[in-house]
Design a protein around this motif. Structure first.
Motif, short mmCIF file in Angstrom:
data_model
loop_
_atom_site.label_atom_id
_atom_site.label_comp_id
_atom_site.label_asym_id
_atom_site.label_seq_id
_atom_site.Cartn_x
_atom_site.Cartn_y
_atom_site.Cartn_z
N THR A 1 19.31 -14.21 47.25
CA THR A 1 19.51 -12.68 47.68
C THR A 1 19.68 -11.98 46.24
OG1 THR A 1 22.13 -12.80 47.46
CG2 THR A 1 20.81 -12.70 49.66
N ARG A 2 19.41 -12.64 45.04
CA ARG A 2 19.48 -12.20 43.71
C ARG A 2 18.32 -11.32 43.50
NH1 ARG A 2 20.89 -18.01 40.74
NH2 ARG A 2 23.20 -17.96 41.46
N PRO A 3 18.44 -10.23 42.76
CA PRO A 3 17.45 -9.41 42.38
C PRO A 3 16.19 -9.80 41.53
CG PRO A 3 19.42 -8.48 41.30
CD PRO A 3 19.83 -9.91 42.05
N PRO A 4 15.09 -9.25 41.48
CA PRO A 4 14.10 -9.50 40.63
C PRO A 4 14.73 -9.50 39.29
CG PRO A 4 13.33 -8.05 42.44
CD PRO A 4 14.47 -8.28 42.75
N GLY A 5 14.10 -10.11 38.44
CA GLY A 5 14.49 -10.08 36.94
C GLY A 5 15.66 -11.13 36.59
N THR A 6 16.19 -11.83 37.49
CA THR A 6 17.22 -12.66 37.47
C THR A 6 16.71 -13.83 36.97
OG1 THR A 6 18.52 -11.76 39.23
CG2 THR A 6 19.27 -14.23 38.70
N VAL A 7 17.22 -14.76 36.28
CA VAL A 7 16.99 -16.14 35.65
C VAL A 7 17.49 -17.13 36.51
CG1 VAL A 7 16.51 -17.77 33.52
CG2 VAL A 7 15.94 -15.23 33.47
N ILE A 8 17.04 -18.02 37.12
CA ILE A 8 17.52 -19.10 37.93
C ILE A 8 17.29 -20.58 37.26
CG2 ILE A 8 17.52 -17.89 40.06
CD1 ILE A 8 15.08 -19.82 40.95
N THR A 9 18.11 -21.36 37.46
CA THR A 9 17.96 -22.83 36.81
C THR A 9 17.97 -23.90 38.34
OG1 THR A 9 19.19 -22.65 35.17
CG2 THR A 9 18.79 -24.95 35.82
N HIS A 10 16.58 -24.39 38.48
CA HIS A 10 16.03 -25.12 39.48
C HIS A 10 15.88 -26.87 38.79
CE1 HIS A 10 15.08 -25.99 43.51
NE2 HIS A 10 13.98 -26.60 43.16
N GLU B 1 8.34 -17.25 38.13
CA GLU B 1 7.64 -17.72 36.81
C GLU B 1 8.50 -18.71 36.21
OE1 GLU B 1 6.19 -14.51 34.64
OE2 GLU B 1 4.81 -13.65 36.77
N PRO B 2 7.85 -20.05 35.76
CA PRO B 2 8.53 -20.68 34.95
C PRO B 2 8.92 -19.97 33.44
CG PRO B 2 6.14 -21.48 35.25
CD PRO B 2 6.51 -20.15 36.18
N LEU B 3 10.01 -20.35 33.01
CA LEU B 3 10.26 -20.05 31.68
C LEU B 3 10.19 -21.21 30.62
CD1 LEU B 3 13.15 -17.53 32.07
CD2 LEU B 3 10.81 -16.93 31.63
N ASP B 4 10.51 -22.47 30.95
CA ASP B 4 10.44 -23.43 30.22
C ASP B 4 9.10 -24.13 30.41
OD1 ASP B 4 13.12 -23.04 29.80
OD2 ASP B 4 13.40 -24.37 31.68
N HIS C 1 14.10 -23.45 34.03
CA HIS C 1 14.63 -21.91 34.34
C HIS C 1 13.33 -21.00 35.03
CE1 HIS C 1 17.39 -23.31 31.15
NE2 HIS C 1 18.18 -22.49 31.99
N PHE C 2 13.37 -20.15 35.84
CA PHE C 2 12.43 -19.45 36.33
C PHE C 2 12.98 -18.09 36.46
CE2 PHE C 2 11.66 -23.51 38.21
CZ PHE C 2 10.33 -23.75 38.10
N TYR D 1 11.03 -17.16 47.19
CA TYR D 1 10.40 -17.34 46.14
C TYR D 1 9.59 -18.80 45.99
CZ TYR D 1 12.90 -13.31 44.46
OH TYR D 1 13.38 -11.94 44.45
N THR D 2 8.24 -18.45 45.73
CA THR D 2 7.51 -19.65 45.28
C THR D 2 7.47 -20.12 43.76
OG1 THR D 2 5.86 -19.52 47.16
CG2 THR D 2 5.25 -20.77 45.23
N LEU D 3 8.08 -21.27 43.30
CA LEU D 3 8.41 -21.49 41.88
C LEU D 3 6.96 -22.15 41.56
CD1 LEU D 3 11.66 -23.69 42.56
CD2 LEU D 3 11.54 -21.39 41.88
#
Length: 107
Positions: free
Chosen positions: A69-78, A102-105, A86-87, A51-53
């Protein structure tokens, strides 16, 4: 005639057994198909994706990338610029072969 009348229960029993076997066979095929579909979906969910952040820049000036390997729709923290951000992982393909995160913050 009585021979025919005596054979009717046996005939009905044989037809009933054949119907049960046919139904069981159809149910088995359907269950096998569902298992195969679930297995394919499970294998797909374990596929490593890059993924491109979006709205980030690495030390070289290029957008940061994240593999998972997480599915689309997952929110990650980077960590971006030393702060957690969060993305959300998406199914949106980008021109470089990666997917958009996509960035959420809003910084």
């Amino acid at each position: 005639m009585s021979l025919l009348i005596d054979a009717v229960p046996d005939l009905l029993s044989a037809i009933g057994a054949a119907a049960v076997i046919a139904l069981a066979s159809a149910a088995w095929r359907r269950l096998s198909f569902r298992r195969a579909a679930a297995s394919a979906a499970s294998d797909e969910s374990r596929t490593l994706r890059r993924y491109t952040l979006l709205r980030t820049r690495g030390p070289d000036g290029a957008p940061e990338q994240y593999e998972t390997t997480r599915p689309p729709g997952t929110v990650i923290t980077h960590r971006v610029d030393g702060r957690p951000q969060h993305f959300e992982l998406t199914d949106a393909p980008l021109g470089d072969g990666t997917f958009a995160a996509e960035p959420l913050d809003h910084l």
